[in-house]
Design a protein around this motif. Structure first.
Motif, PDB file in Angstrom:
ATOM      1  N   ARG A   1       0.326 -37.252   9.428  1.00 57.27           N
ATOM      2  CA  ARG A   1       1.403 -36.254   9.478  1.00 57.27           C
ATOM      3  C   ARG A   1       2.400 -36.524  10.619  1.00 57.27           C
ATOM      4  O   ARG A   1       3.204 -35.662  10.952  1.00 57.27           O
TER       5      ARG A   1
ATOM      6  N   ILE B   1     -10.791 -25.965   4.476  1.00 55.43           N
ATOM      7  CA  ILE B   1     -10.503 -27.327   4.925  1.00 55.43           C
ATOM      8  C   ILE B   1     -11.790 -28.009   5.412  1.00 55.43           C
ATOM      9  O   ILE B   1     -12.509 -27.440   6.231  1.00 55.43           O
TER      10      ILE B   1
ATOM     11  N   THR C   1      -9.969 -34.571  -0.479  1.00 53.86           N
ATOM     12  CA  THR C   1      -8.790 -34.047  -1.172  1.00 53.86           C
ATOM     13  C   THR C   1      -7.672 -35.103  -1.013  1.00 53.86           C
ATOM     14  O   THR C   1      -7.823 -36.041  -0.225  1.00 53.86           O
ATOM     15  N   PRO C   2      -6.555 -34.969  -1.727  1.00 53.35           N
ATOM     16  CA  PRO C   2      -5.531 -36.015  -1.660  1.00 53.35           C
ATOM     17  C   PRO C   2      -5.044 -36.336  -0.242  1.00 53.35           C
ATOM     18  O   PRO C   2      -4.696 -37.482   0.054  1.00 53.35           O
ATOM     19  N   CYS C   3      -5.049 -35.341   0.666  1.00 53.74           N
ATOM     20  CA  CYS C   3      -4.586 -35.643   2.034  1.00 53.74           C
ATOM     21  C   CYS C   3      -5.561 -36.565   2.763  1.00 53.74           C
ATOM     22  O   CYS C   3      -5.147 -37.369   3.606  1.00 53.74           O
TER      23      CYS C   3
ATOM     24  N   CYS D   1      -6.256 -30.820  -5.483  1.00 57.20           N
ATOM     25  CA  CYS D   1      -6.143 -29.737  -4.505  1.00 57.20           C
ATOM     26  C   CYS D   1      -4.740 -29.145  -4.547  1.00 57.20           C
ATOM     27  O   CYS D   1      -3.766 -29.841  -4.294  1.00 57.20           O
ATOM     28  N   PHE D   2      -4.668 -27.872  -4.868  1.00 66.63           N
ATOM     29  CA  PHE D   2      -3.377 -27.174  -4.931  1.00 66.63           C
ATOM     30  C   PHE D   2      -3.014 -26.638  -3.549  1.00 66.63           C
ATOM     31  O   PHE D   2      -1.915 -26.828  -3.054  1.00 66.63           O
ATOM     32  N   LEU D   3      -3.965 -25.977  -2.918  1.00 65.53           N
ATOM     33  CA  LEU D   3      -3.839 -25.424  -1.556  1.00 65.53           C
ATOM     34  C   LEU D   3      -5.249 -25.256  -1.016  1.00 65.53           C
ATOM     35  O   LEU D   3      -6.190 -25.138  -1.778  1.00 65.53           O
ATOM     36  N   ASN D   4      -5.383 -25.193   0.280  1.00 65.60           N
ATOM     37  CA  ASN D   4      -6.700 -24.957   0.855  1.00 65.60           C
ATOM     38  C   ASN D   4      -6.607 -23.812   1.868  1.00 65.60           C
ATOM     39  O   ASN D   4      -5.515 -23.325   2.139  1.00 65.60           O
TER      40      ASN D   4
ATOM     41  N   CYS E   1      -0.903 -27.328   4.472  1.00 63.50           N
ATOM     42  CA  CYS E   1      -0.904 -27.536   3.008  1.00 63.50           C
ATOM     43  C   CYS E   1       0.511 -27.406   2.442  1.00 63.50           C
ATOM     44  O   CYS E   1       0.792 -27.923   1.361  1.00 63.50           O
TER      45      CYS E   1
ATOM     46  N   CYS F   1       2.319 -30.697   2.217  1.00 67.68           N
ATOM     47  CA  CYS F   1       1.548 -31.711   1.488  1.00 67.68           C
ATOM     48  C   CYS F   1       2.387 -32.249   0.334  1.00 67.68           C
ATOM     49  O   CYS F   1       2.796 -31.485  -0.537  1.00 67.68           O
TER      50      CYS F   1
ATOM     51  N   ARG G   1       4.260 -26.349  -7.944  1.00 64.23           N
ATOM     52  CA  ARG G   1       3.811 -26.512  -6.550  1.00 64.23           C
ATOM     53  C   ARG G   1       4.925 -27.093  -5.679  1.00 64.23           C
ATOM     54  O   ARG G   1       5.178 -26.646  -4.566  1.00 64.23           O
TER      55      ARG G   1
HETATM   56  S1  SF4 Z   1      -3.004 -28.929  -0.257  1.00 64.33           S
HETATM   57 FE1  SF4 Z   1      -3.865 -28.998   1.827  1.00 64.33          FE
HETATM   58  S2  SF4 Z   1      -6.043 -29.527   1.655  1.00 64.33           S
HETATM   59 FE2  SF4 Z   1      -5.030 -29.902  -0.318  1.00 64.33          FE
HETATM   60  S3  SF4 Z   1      -4.530 -32.081  -0.274  1.00 64.33           S
HETATM   61 FE3  SF4 Z   1      -2.737 -31.003   0.481  1.00 64.33          FE
HETATM   62  S4  SF4 Z   1      -2.964 -30.831   2.703  1.00 64.33           S
HETATM   63 FE4  SF4 Z   1      -4.943 -31.439   1.842  1.00 64.33          FE
END
Ligand code: SF4
Ligand code: FAD
Ligand code: SF4
Ligand code: SF4
Length: 470
Positions: free
Chosen positions: A77, A180, A201-203, A246-249, A321, A324, A447
């Protein structure tokens, strides 16, 4: 995204190498809003001075910092060489399918045929089945996964990253935890093995791919020698990286339980995380996929509490998120597994949508199907495509990078208050005729419009910290 030329990249690196001289203090600028909670910085610090705050879901300095700058430079990031990542790891810039899902070796629906896994998995247990198979057949020796922190609670949402070194230990990872999980803080633990994988997750995938680029690319190797050596060591044992959608965490789920007045041990459903018994009961009652995505908690004694998802967001929203850019799936993983897109209409539940980017994993999947470890069927395509596209055109017109999430207010007050306009947005209606892959595409656009575009614009406007993506 900034256009990449060698000169521009060199200037970007100059700037970030300069900022990194402040050591952990530089990283703190990122963690204020943009941290994804991946945990990588903790593995990077050679002094072992970075721990992870489990409540705030942010890295914290717990020891000495000699300002080497490695944590800042490794963090996904701070700056993200996305063009290089796309070129090297299954990115895809061609067709709509490639842009949204990656360069695919295969795309299908699947579910585990091992009862023990299927009944625990969210929803089909394909991830657990694949990891178990890869360990059992000796493709990998160990896997970095996420299990329940409270082992005796079935619907524990508190994640605990761990390393499974036997196939049996993989079972504990089944089901999604909606907090998370700093998976990459445990990357160093894989160095004892020759061949491993991790699920994130994708991040997490993006963070790992950046690390691989830092190890591989000439410019990074020359300009960030020490970090490149650390990257070499950390990435060497990892053979496969697997992503879940993953939409949100969320930050601290205990706040949600307090608000909903439920105890975690009594939960039988939290959103799409539903016990199979309850899911099958719902299908027998004639419920369809809309029931499965409803914001609702059901307790083991049958109490149902529908809740306002916006209110939950105010309690638990994780700012990182919002920046993201993964759009629900990872295009850069070896395989990506989710459930959006698996809604085939009415009477079936418990399937995963699986995209395979690494051709060698396609062979493994074929073998799993032959060994009756996995059921596989085609994904529903082109169901409501014209309508989906029409809605997207409307969205582009009606949602021009609006700050739906109230980011500018958050930057001033440190609290989330969404603008009134967000309450007017309705979810899918009974007559919706968009299903399968088209529904996943629509969710991706939604999203991006709703969360990402407005956030980036608000951060830019406020002169706040943003990731340099090039
Ligand atoms: S939405 Fe948040 S937890 Fe999910 S992949 Fe993106 S940054 Fe990671
Ligand atoms: C916070 C969150 C949001 C999600 N949002 C969506 C969504 O919007 N749309 C969608 O299609 N799918 C979403 N998913 C993915 C979905 O819930 C399933 O994880 C996915 O479909 C895989 O299902 P499975 O049955 O194969 O997984 P299982 O076999 O149950 O295995 C779960 C795997 O996920 C890993 N895991 C669990 N929790 C976490 C966590 N917090 N962080 C990292 N890894 C974890 C475990 O290590 C395990 O390998 C989300 C998952 C999470 C954790
Ligand atoms: S990695 Fe370097 S800069 Fe970061 S906290 Fe550790 S010693 Fe400090
Ligand atoms: S995004 Fe990952 S590497 Fe960056 S500060 Fe957050 S936890 Fe650390």
């Amino acid at each position: 995204m900034i256009e990449r030329t060698k000169e521009k990249e060199s200037l970007i690196l100059d700037r970030h190498i300069d900022i990194a001289r402040d050591g952990f203090a530089a990283l703190e600028k990122v963690t204020t809003f943009c941290c994804s909670g991946c945990g990588l910085c903790s593995s990077i610090c050679h002094l072992g001075s970075i721990a992870f705050d489990e409540v705030k879901k942010r890295p914290v300095l717990t020891g000495e910092c000699n300002k080497c700058g490695c944590c800042y430079l490794a963090c996904p990031r701070t700056f993200l060489p996305l063009t290089k990542i796309e070129k090297t790891y299954f990115g895809g810039n061609g067709s709509e399918e490639e842009k949204r899902l990656g360069i695919l070796s295969d795309l299908f629906l699947a579910r585990s045929l091992t009862e023990k896994i299927y009944w625990e998995g969210t929803p089909g247990g394909t991830t657990t089945a694949l990891v178990h198979y890869l360990m059992d057949k000796g493709y990998v020796e160990a896997s970095l996964l996420t299990r329940n922190k409270h082992a005796d609670v079935k619907f524990c949402m508190h994640p605990e990253p761990y390393i499974a070194s036997t196939p049996e230990e993989v079972f504990a990872s089944a089901h999604s935890k909606f907090e998370i999980s700093p998976v990459l803080a445990h990357l160093g633990g894989l160095s004892r093995y020759k061949s491993t994988l991790f699920v994130g997750t994708p991040c997490h995938i993006m963070a790992f791919r950046k690390l691989q680029i830092i190890k591989k690319d000439e410019m990074f190797r020359t300009r960030m020698k020490r970090l490149s050596q650390i990257a070499e060591k950390l990435t060497a044992p990892v053979t496969y990286v697997l992503s879940i959608n993953c939409f949100l965490n969320h930050t601290d789920m205990d706040k949600a339980y307090e608000w909903l007045k439920v105890q975690e041990k009594d939960i039988a459903r939290f959103n799409e995380n539903v016990t199979k018994e309850l899911a099958h009961e719902a299908l027998e009652d004639g419920k369809d996929w809309r029931w499965f995505i409803k914001s609702s908690v059901v307790t083991t004694d049958g109490q149902v509490k529908d809740y306002d998802i916006l209110q939950l967001g105010v309690l638990l929203l994780y700012s990182g998120c919002l920046v993201c850019n993964n759009m629900i799936v990872s295009r850069h993983a070896d395989a990506n597994i989710g459930f959006f897109g698996a809604e085939t209409g009415l009477k079936e539940f418990g399937w995963n949508t699986v995209s395979i980017m690494n051709p060698s994993l396609k062979k493994v999947i074929d073998q799993m199907v032959a060994d009756k470890k996995l059921a596989r069927k085609p994904i529903l395509r082109n169901h409501g495509r014209t309508l989906r596209k029409a809605i997207e055109v409307l969205m582009r017109g009606l949602m021009p990078s609006k700050d739906f999430m109230g980011v500018s207010n958050y930057l001033q007050t440190g609290e989330w208050h969404y603008p009134e306009s967000i309450k007017k947005i309705k979810g899918p209606r009974r007559g919706t005729y968009i299903l399968g892959l088209e529904l996943l595409y629509l969710a991706q656009t939604f999203r991006k419009k709703m969360f990402y575009d407005g956030t980036i614009k608000a951060l830019r406007k406020a002169g706040a910290y943003r990731t340099t993506v090039y």
